[in-house]
Write an enzyme that holds these catalytic residues in place. Structure first.
Site, mmCIF file in Angstrom:
data_model
loop_
_atom_site.group_PDB
_atom_site.id
_atom_site.type_symbol
_atom_site.label_atom_id
_atom_site.label_comp_id
_atom_site.label_asym_id
_atom_site.label_seq_id
_atom_site.Cartn_x
_atom_site.Cartn_y
_atom_site.Cartn_z
ATOM 1 C CB THR A 142 66.426 124.741 142.264
ATOM 2 O OG1 THR A 142 65.481 124.688 141.180
ATOM 3 C CG2 THR A 142 66.665 123.304 142.743
ATOM 4 C CE1 TYR A 185 70.194 121.786 139.026
ATOM 5 C CE2 TYR A 185 67.804 121.878 139.028
ATOM 6 C CZ TYR A 185 69.015 122.494 139.223
ATOM 7 O OH TYR A 185 69.074 123.812 139.607
#
Length: 376
Positions: A142, A185
């Site tokens: 990501t 995250y």
């Protein structure tokens, strides 16, 4: 990218190898699109998914209906080390898409986020190292590994932020950008990202990392926490308000899932060239759009105003992220990404049909035929 430009069956170096491709998280949005394309190319596919995200069971049913003789499913968690090892040892290649995917969820339960994203990835890597060390593995990372990009200065230009740095404004954020993990995250995906690269370095696994920007498209079960392009459309189609966190001028380079799938398959095909490397993947500067600009386009498609509310910025949110795609396009031979306006129009129509909504969007441009897919 049209299907005419996509890899053909005879292009693959593993021709004749009838072992399946393993797609962890294969019932999810990107995973199921990868699995579908693999089947179209003649590969058998094992879907490994815990089916924990609401709605993904419809994606699995869709895959089984389209490819009944090629799809095998294993309903299991990637934290189940033994089950994952059994699946990995039989695979000729692995697309590792399974993850805890929401920043907000990681803030509520950082331990589970750690267990899924770090321990689950380590389970997979160690299974491959032990039982199947020649199988290529492509990891879905990501743009959050770069943090909030708080050191980049911007100016407000119209309805969007524009970087003052001319190189960033022209090309976007490149792979040379230092890693800077924010939020649990960001830490868990970033650590997994680094484990994949180090297993390539330390143990010789043919592994590569793709750091994605915002991917959208058909079969996306968008929520406020993840899959926000689809979420915006779902809310707008149902006449519900949309909450913007921050001021709405933040910019993302949204990429159609069709283009993302072609990048993943090209990464597998060229794993010998790119193993041990990480690449940024997004729509690039041509597909950079602010949240306000995107909502204006959606309003034009629907022919009516959209109810918008505002709330505080969320942890780790980037005011600007546009991927510099020059490296991945050059190494993998990728063509220019498709237009975000056409892609969003097509997603709006797919969601209208898939959710049984009677009000038809008014398309400003005709959706590309190549991206069509049968709704669930």
């Amino acid at each position: 990218m049209s299907r005419d430009d996509a890899p053909k069956k005879d292009d693959w170096p593993d021709k004749g190898d009838r072992r399946p491709v393993l797609v962890t998280g294969g019932a999810g949005f990107i995973g199921c699109n990868i699995a579908n394309r693999l089947c179209e190319l003649g590969h058998d596919v094992v879907i490994y998914d815990a089916l924990s995200r609401p709605g993904v069971e419809t994606n699995l049913a869709w895959l089984k209906e389209r490819h009944p003789d090629q799809i095998t499913s294993i309903v299991a968690d990637i934290r189940d080390e033994d089950a994952l090892a059994r699946a990995a040892r039989e695979a000729k290649a692995v697309f590792h898409m399974a993850a805890q995917v929401a920043v907000t969820t990681s803030m509520v339960d950082p331990r589970e986020d750690f267990e899924i994203n770090i321990r689950g990835t380590l389970n997979l890597l160690d299974a491959l190292r032990t039982f199947n060390p020649t199988a290529p593995v492509i990891f879905a990372s990501t743009n959050k590994v770069y943090g909030d990009l708080g050191d980049i200065d911007f100016r407000l230009e119209g309805e969007r932020y524009v970087p003052l740095d001319a190189e960033v404004a022209q090309h976007g954020i490149g792979e040379a950008r230092p890693l800077d993990f924010h939020t649990p995250y960001g830490c868990s995906k970033g650590a997994a990202d680094q484990y994949v690269l180090d297993y390539a370095r330390s143990f010789g696994l043919p592994a590569a990392v793709i750091r994605m920007s915002c991917i959208y498209g058909v079969r996306q079960m968008g929520t406020e926490d993840q899959g926000w392009v689809a979420h915006f459309l779902i809310q707008a189609l149902e006449g519900k308000p949309i909450t913007l966190y921050g001021d709405g001028y933040q910019v993302r380079d949204i990429l159609n899932v069709e283009n993302a799938v072609e990048a993943y398959l090209a990464a597998w095909k060229k794993i010998g060239l790119i193993k041990g490397r990480a690449f940024n993947l997004g729509g690039g500067p041509a597909n950079a759009v602010s949240l306000r600009e995107l909502l204006a386009h959606m309003a034009a498609l629907l022919g009516r105003e959209i109810d918008v509310e505002f709330s505080d910025w969320r942890a780790g949110d980037q005011r600007y992220f546009v991927a510099d795609t020059r490296a991945i396009r050059s190494e993998l031979g990728l063509r220019e990404a498709s237009s975000w306006k056409e892609g969003v129009a097509h997603l709006a129509e797919w969601l209208r049909e898939a959710r049984g909504l009677s009000e038809a969007p008014i398309f400003a441009t005709r959706p590309p035929a190549a991206a069509e897919s049968t709704p669930a």
